[in-house]
Structures are given as structure tokens and as C-alpha cells.
Design an enzyme around this catalytic site. Sequence first.
Site, mmCIF file in Angstrom:
data_model
loop_
_atom_site.group_PDB
_atom_site.id
_atom_site.type_symbol
_atom_site.label_atom_id
_atom_site.label_comp_id
_atom_site.label_asym_id
_atom_site.label_seq_id
_atom_site.Cartn_x
_atom_site.Cartn_y
_atom_site.Cartn_z
ATOM 1 N N SER A 130 0.823 -1.213 0.000
ATOM 2 C CA SER A 130 0.000 0.000 0.000
ATOM 3 C C SER A 130 0.852 1.255 0.000
ATOM 4 C CB SER A 130 -0.909 0.036 1.223
ATOM 5 O OG SER A 130 -1.618 1.264 1.242
ATOM 6 N N LYS A 185 -4.413 -6.576 4.016
ATOM 7 C CA LYS A 185 -4.433 -5.472 3.036
ATOM 8 C C LYS A 185 -5.885 -5.137 2.636
ATOM 9 C CE LYS A 185 -3.071 -2.458 -0.071
ATOM 10 N NZ LYS A 185 -3.718 -2.443 -1.309
ATOM 11 N N HIS A 188 -7.311 -3.154 5.376
ATOM 12 C CA HIS A 188 -6.709 -1.824 5.238
ATOM 13 C C HIS A 188 -7.506 -0.993 4.225
ATOM 14 C CE1 HIS A 188 -4.281 0.832 2.704
ATOM 15 N NE2 HIS A 188 -3.562 1.127 3.756
ATOM 16 N N ASN A 189 -7.814 -1.609 3.093
ATOM 17 C CA ASN A 189 -8.537 -0.869 2.053
ATOM 18 C C ASN A 189 -9.956 -0.540 2.491
ATOM 19 O OD1 ASN A 189 -6.191 -1.449 0.641
ATOM 20 N ND2 ASN A 189 -7.265 -1.724 -1.287
ATOM 21 N N GLU A 192 -9.666 2.316 4.660
ATOM 22 C CA GLU A 192 -9.379 3.481 3.795
ATOM 23 C C GLU A 192 -10.680 4.045 3.219
ATOM 24 O OE1 GLU A 192 -6.210 2.688 0.867
ATOM 25 O OE2 GLU A 192 -7.549 3.550 -0.627
HETATM 26 P P1 NBP Z 1 -2.608 -2.389 -13.193
HETATM 27 O O1 NBP Z 1 -3.527 -2.939 -12.156
HETATM 28 O O2 NBP Z 1 -3.116 -1.354 -14.108
HETATM 29 O O3 NBP Z 1 -2.057 -3.631 -14.073
HETATM 30 C C1 NBP Z 1 -1.163 -3.405 -15.130
HETATM 31 C C2 NBP Z 1 -0.290 -4.599 -15.367
HETATM 32 O O4 NBP Z 1 -1.082 -5.778 -15.500
HETATM 33 C C3 NBP Z 1 0.512 -4.450 -16.641
HETATM 34 O O5 NBP Z 1 1.755 -5.060 -16.442
HETATM 35 C C4 NBP Z 1 -0.333 -5.229 -17.635
HETATM 36 O O6 NBP Z 1 0.406 -5.736 -18.719
HETATM 37 C C5 NBP Z 1 -0.763 -6.370 -16.764
HETATM 38 N N1 NBP Z 1 -1.907 -7.104 -17.311
HETATM 39 C C6 NBP Z 1 -3.162 -6.699 -17.530
HETATM 40 BR BR1 NBP Z 1 -3.824 -5.020 -17.206
HETATM 41 N N2 NBP Z 1 -3.938 -7.651 -18.061
HETATM 42 C C7 NBP Z 1 -3.136 -8.700 -18.171
HETATM 43 C C8 NBP Z 1 -3.330 -10.008 -18.649
HETATM 44 N N3 NBP Z 1 -4.529 -10.419 -19.065
HETATM 45 N N4 NBP Z 1 -2.276 -10.850 -18.654
HETATM 46 C C9 NBP Z 1 -1.089 -10.440 -18.206
HETATM 47 N N5 NBP Z 1 -0.817 -9.203 -17.738
HETATM 48 C C10 NBP Z 1 -1.835 -8.356 -17.720
HETATM 49 O O7 NBP Z 1 -1.232 -1.881 -12.543
HETATM 50 P P2 NBP Z 1 -0.924 -1.164 -11.152
HETATM 51 O O8 NBP Z 1 -1.845 -0.018 -10.920
HETATM 52 O O9 NBP Z 1 0.543 -0.961 -11.153
HETATM 53 O O10 NBP Z 1 -1.278 -2.273 -10.067
HETATM 54 C C11 NBP Z 1 -0.651 -3.542 -10.021
HETATM 55 C C12 NBP Z 1 -1.288 -4.347 -8.902
HETATM 56 O O11 NBP Z 1 -1.065 -3.644 -7.664
HETATM 57 C C13 NBP Z 1 -2.804 -4.498 -9.026
HETATM 58 O O12 NBP Z 1 -3.195 -5.718 -8.467
HETATM 59 C C14 NBP Z 1 -3.335 -3.351 -8.187
HETATM 60 O O13 NBP Z 1 -4.646 -3.602 -7.705
HETATM 61 C C15 NBP Z 1 -2.318 -3.327 -7.056
HETATM 62 N N6 NBP Z 1 -2.170 -2.029 -6.382
HETATM 63 C C16 NBP Z 1 -2.238 -0.855 -7.073
HETATM 64 C C17 NBP Z 1 -2.085 0.362 -6.411
HETATM 65 C C18 NBP Z 1 -2.141 1.660 -7.145
HETATM 66 O O14 NBP Z 1 -2.131 2.719 -6.466
HETATM 67 N N7 NBP Z 1 -2.170 1.686 -8.463
HETATM 68 C C19 NBP Z 1 -1.840 0.359 -5.040
HETATM 69 C C20 NBP Z 1 -1.733 -0.853 -4.355
HETATM 70 C C21 NBP Z 1 -1.903 -2.045 -5.053
HETATM 71 P P3 NBP Z 1 0.380 -4.940 -20.132
HETATM 72 O O15 NBP Z 1 1.295 -3.786 -19.951
HETATM 73 O O16 NBP Z 1 0.866 -5.941 -21.091
HETATM 74 O O17 NBP Z 1 -1.054 -4.515 -20.358
#
Ligand code: NBP
Length: 490
Positions: A130, A185, A188-189, A192
Amino acid sequence: MEPNADIALIGLAVMGQNLILNMDDHGFTVVAYNRSTEKVDQFLANEAKGTKVLGAHSIAEMVSRLKRPRRVMMLVKAGKPVDEFIDQLIPHLEPGDIIIDGGNSLFEDTNRRQKYVESKGLLYIGTGVSGGEEGARRGPSIMPGGSPAAWPHVKDIFQAISAKVEGGTPCCEWVGEMGAGHYVKMVHNGIEYGDMQLICEAYNIMKTGLGMSADDMHEVFAEWNRGDLDSYLIEISRDILAKKDADGLPLVDKILDTAGQKGTGKWTVINSQDLGIPITLMAEAVYSRCVSALKDERVQASSMLEGPNPALPDIAASPERKSAFIEDIRNALYASKIVSYAQGYMLMRAAAKEYQWNLNYGGIALMWRGGCIIRSRFLGKIKEAYDSNPALTNLLLDDYFVGEIRKAQDGWRNVVATAALKGIPVPAFSTALAFYDQYRSGVLPANLLQAQRDYFGAHTYERIDQPRGQFFHTNWTGKGGATASSTYNV
Ligand code: NBP
């Protein structure tokens, strides 16, 4: 090439990229991989330029660069992509290697995946991360759970990159087996969601009741952030209220009032129903987002459904009464927040019992103390409460919080009552107060409820003049039979 990388990271979106750079800052060699491999080259040429981050264009190449035991962390969209990557990884790994899922996966999926991965001789970690983009880059809160044997192999990396509080204590500790890390987590959410809703309700009363401008409210939030409410979410709300659009007017006033959600709040509420734990404030926060999404219906209803004028001109016109009412709003927010965290901890206690996890409640408060979205001074008090009594039944029964609610309660009641009279919606403030009043009631009207259940369905009841566990049925109308329904709780 000699395999010399410490860890591989799959998923080059916001979280993955920033975690890689954070690991690189701390001296770890990371191999970066992404489904769309052009993002690997873009990352190396831009954000990771000048670092020692390595790129890979296939899973085989990525794995070949890793030291043993190999550590592969995924930061990809939760759900099917995680299962697909696990299946792609397994043929390339050997016993003792570790697959880590750092995304927001549902804890039940993590339970299932751990069993599956362990059946192949590998180890599995499901970890909450987080802090959003900034946290990932500078130090997130990390909540790992899964195969206990994997923890010593990732501990150094995770604790090095995590946020630090109180003179260097990492906001990362082993949470427990299976999906325990993802569960914590998820809660936590949920918390939040609750914190954000509470802040929005405080904002709404100041705006619609007292007619305050964004600049005025910026000052109030700045003041609150210097006291018990000191937290990341109050801090960013303060800054949001000061932000101007290109025309010099507050940007917040131009943002459409419909909220989105990605599901972790909803999962928390669904799980609470399974465990029979009333996390009423988080549930209201999730539903409030749902109500906000009904924009068109609300606009239509606003011209048809009557209610009082929300303005509080007498209070707004008197500087003394206004400042006293703003203090009441602060108290309503603070007391409701205590209830929300008490409910979140009730849920974790029930989960620990149900899923046989040995959760360290003070340790969880410490993990949330820095790095994450709900980070706050307040969590230090929760840690103290659990440190002094790890078996504490409910946070509301801790001496410190008993005293805090005592001080806040008059203001809290005044705000909920005033809002009800003026038609200003405060679902989270009022559900928190309703829960508080229910929880402190030695007697509730459930006697009548049991009588109703027995009347129409022969569901039986217990009696106050008989030992617990003995069930009675009454033939209420004289027409029913003497047969009772079986007694069980769902
Ligand atoms: P995203 O949740 O937007 O995911 C993007 C990634 O997932 C890219 O690498 C993309 O590959 C890959 N992906 C997708 Br979309 N569909 C796919 C598929 N069918 N097969 C394989 N790869 C696939 O990225 P993020 O916001 O960095 O979050 C990553 C994780 O962390 C998520 O689980 C999210 O819930 C969690 N999280 C996010 C935050 C935040 O603030 N953003 C905070 C805490 C946790 P590609 O580039 O080839 O499309």
C-alpha cells in the site's frame, strides 16, 4: 551469463516500475519483465535509465538471470492474469523457488494459489502493498503472508524497501500463513474507504451547512492535521482544497460527484457478512460510493423529494458558534474513526479465529503507521493499546479510547442530530454512532425479534430466566403445532 539478479518483477505499470526503482535504490539487482515486452525497453530507456535494472523479453530469459532460490514478484492486474503468470512460471522454476503476488488479490485466491504452487514444490507469498505510486517509489507498507519458509528469503528486500517509522522500524512484518497478508491489506482498504467517507462528510457539512469555501476548509483541515487527526488522508484533503483550476477557482468544485471503486472495499464487506462482524461504517462507505454513482437519478430526485434547507445561517453568522460547531465536526470525525478501526480490528480477530491465523494486532497497526494510505498518528495509539493488551476484545474498551470517545461524544451527537434535522446526509457518522450506542447496550430489542422469528417460523428462543443454550418454542396463536425449527446461526 552468470545469474546474479536478486529478484524479478513482472508488471511494468505504476506499482511495478516504482517498486523496481525502490529496490534498485536499496542495492538490489532487479530483472524487469512485462506481458507487452515493448514496455520493458521503454522502461529501461526512460525511468530506469542509469540504474542497474535488467530487462527480459521472455519468462525463460527472466528466470535465467536470477540467483537461487529464485524470487519472482508479480505486480499485475488482480484476477486471471495472476493465475496465467503462475502457470507460465512453474515450468521454469525449481523446488524452493518463490512466486510472490504483490497485487490486490482476493485472499481466497491467494489461499488457493499457495496450495497449487506448493503442490509443485515451490513457495508462495501473497503480499499487500500500500502507498500508491509515491509509496511504491519511496517506501510502501508491505503486508506479506503465504508459505512461512519463503519469508526469510524475501525479508531483507521487503524490509529494506518498505516505509520506516519510529527511528527506522520497517512497516513490513510477516502477517501469517496463506492469504493472511492479502486479508490484512483488504481490511486496510476497507478502512481506507471509511476514512475517506468520513472526511467527505465533514467537508459536506462545512460546505452545505456552514457555506464555507474551499479555502476556508483548507485552513480547517490544516489545523486538524496538527492534532489527533494527523494523517495522510487529511493532509491530501487539505492540499486538494487549496488546488486551483486554470481559471483560479477551486478544482475540487469542478469535479463530478460520482465515485469509482475497484472492489477491495466490497470484498471486505462481503467477508464481514460471512464472519458475522458488523463493519457498518465501511459498509456505508462502500454504499455511499454506490449512491454517488447514481448521479442522474439523484439529480431527478433532487427536484421531487422534499427535505429541509441544509443551511445553518445562525451558526455560520456567529464566529464563536461556528468555531464550536467545526470542533464538533472534528469530534464526530474522530469518534467515528475510532469506531471504524474498532470494527476493522473486530473483523481481523474473527478472521484469525476462522482461518487459524496468529495475527499480531499491534504489529499490523505498526505496518499501517507509515507508507500506506491510512497512515496516521492515531495508529500509534492503536499499537500502544494492543501492545499493552494483545488480547484486547475491542479497541473501544481500551482505556485511552474510552476516554477519547467520552471527550468527543457530545460534539459527535450534536453533528449527527443537526445533520438529520437539516437533511445533510452523514451515513458514516451516524452509523458509527448507532453502532456505538448498540455496542454499549446491555439489552437490545432482539428479544422481540426472536419472538417474531418464533411466531412465524418456529425458530425458538432462549429465556433470560433459563441457562443459555436451552431453546423454547411457543405456540403463539394456538393454531400452530409444537414442532420447532432446527436452531442454527448462519
Ligand atoms: P494495473 O492494475 O493497471 O495492471 C497493469 C499490469 O497488468 C501491466 O503489467 C499489464 O500488462 C498487466 N496485465 C493486464 Br492489465 N492484463 C493482463 C493479462 N490479461 N495478462 C497479463 N498481464 C496483464 O497496474 P498497477 O496499478 O501498477 O497495479 C498492479 C497491482 O497492484 C494491481 O493488483 C493493483 O490492484 C495493485 N495495487 C495498485 C495500487 C495503485 O495505487 N495503483 C496500489 C496498491 C496495489 P500490459 O502492460 O501488457 O497490459
